[in-house]
Write a protein that holds these residues in place. Structure first.
Motif, PDB file in Angstrom:
ATOM      1  N   UNK A   1     -20.598  -7.785 -38.156  1.00 32.33           N
ATOM      2  CA  UNK A   1     -19.834  -8.962 -37.763  1.00 32.33           C
ATOM      3  C   UNK A   1     -20.374 -10.216 -38.416  1.00 32.33           C
ATOM      4  N   UNK A   2     -19.812 -11.357 -38.056  1.00 37.42           N
ATOM      5  CA  UNK A   2     -20.226 -12.627 -38.650  1.00 37.42           C
ATOM      6  C   UNK A   2     -21.272 -13.356 -37.811  1.00 37.42           C
ATOM      7  N   UNK A   3     -21.631 -12.791 -36.651  1.00 37.12           N
ATOM      8  CA  UNK A   3     -22.641 -13.420 -35.798  1.00 37.12           C
ATOM      9  C   UNK A   3     -23.426 -12.342 -35.063  1.00 37.12           C
ATOM     10  N   UNK A   4     -24.727 -12.573 -34.912  1.00 37.77           N
ATOM     11  CA  UNK A   4     -25.590 -11.617 -34.226  1.00 37.77           C
ATOM     12  C   UNK A   4     -26.720 -12.391 -33.554  1.00 37.77           C
ATOM     13  N   UNK A   5     -26.891 -12.179 -32.256  1.00 38.94           N
ATOM     14  CA  UNK A   5     -28.036 -12.750 -31.550  1.00 38.94           C
ATOM     15  C   UNK A   5     -29.181 -11.750 -31.631  1.00 38.94           C
TER      16      UNK A   5
END
Length: 221
Positions: A141-145
């Motif tokens: 995806x385009x974001x990862x915590x």
């Protein structure tokens, strides 16, 4: 994976006529007519050079992943027989030989401990790290915590933002590998600092970044 390709042989160059050549017009016409084939060859050579560069990058990424897997296997083999689990879950006496997991690493016990909770791996001299041992997460995806103690491989075609843990334990590690070939991925510091700077970080090179939380700041290793 992209396969490398061999370049085409360079085309033979027609003779360019010298001034005064009795066949000047014919030779000049032949030379000029040959130019489109040169453009075609150069265009093909550039395309194949790019494909070969892409193949080399993908091979290097795959080799790094293979090396990480081999390292993980070696660490597991060394530590497995005496592995006691997560250090945070242990209490009381712990004697050698023993190994534990803590802050994304596997630690070897050097001294017998009367109270294991009083000797923090990475702080106490009673522990020695085998090496970095982080589970791999494929990010599509385009974001990862991020979670401390994990290795993130960026595989999304678009730019990805990795958000660091805001208040990790001292010595915690996050490993980020840029596998999507982009130069606009980024790390969000999430209220902490990176290299003591209160700024987010642009990943402008397609390589791996290992960050460890030291003295209140994420540090590049």
């Amino acid at each position: 994976m992209t396969s490398p390709v061999a370049p085409d042989a360079a085309p033979s160059v027609p003779e360019f006529p010298a001034l005064g050549d009795t066949s000047y017009n014919t030779k000049a016409y032949n030379w000029g007519s040959w130019m489109p084939s040169l453009v075609t060859w150069v265009t093909g050579a550039v395309s194949k050079a790019y494909q070969n560069a892409l193949s080399a990058f993908e091979s290097a990424t795959a080799s790094a992943a293979s090396a990480a897997a081999s390292e993980a296997s070696a660490v597991t083999s060394m530590a497995g027989s005496n592995f006691k689990g997560d250090w945070a879950g242990l209490t009381g006496v712990l004697n050698k030989p023993a190994s534990v997991a803590y802050a994304g690493r596997v630690w070897l016990l050097l001294d017998n401990l009367a109270d294991v909770t009083a000797a923090v791996p990475g702080v106490s001299a009673s522990w020695r790290a085998y090496d970095v041992f982080l589970p791999l997460v494929q990010v599509t995806g385009t974001a990862q915590t991020a979670v401390a103690g994990y290795h993130y491989s960026l595989n999304n075609a678009a730019a990805t933002t990795i958000t660091l843990p805001a208040s990790p334990a001292e010595g915690a590690m996050v490993w980020i590998t840029v596998a999507n070939g982009r130069y606009d991925n980024s790390i969000a510091r999430n209220g902490s600092t990176i290299m003591a700077l209160a700024e987010d970080m642009l990943l402008d090179n397609p390589i791996s970044y290992q960050l460890r939380f030291i003295n209140g700041s994420w540090r590049l290793l």
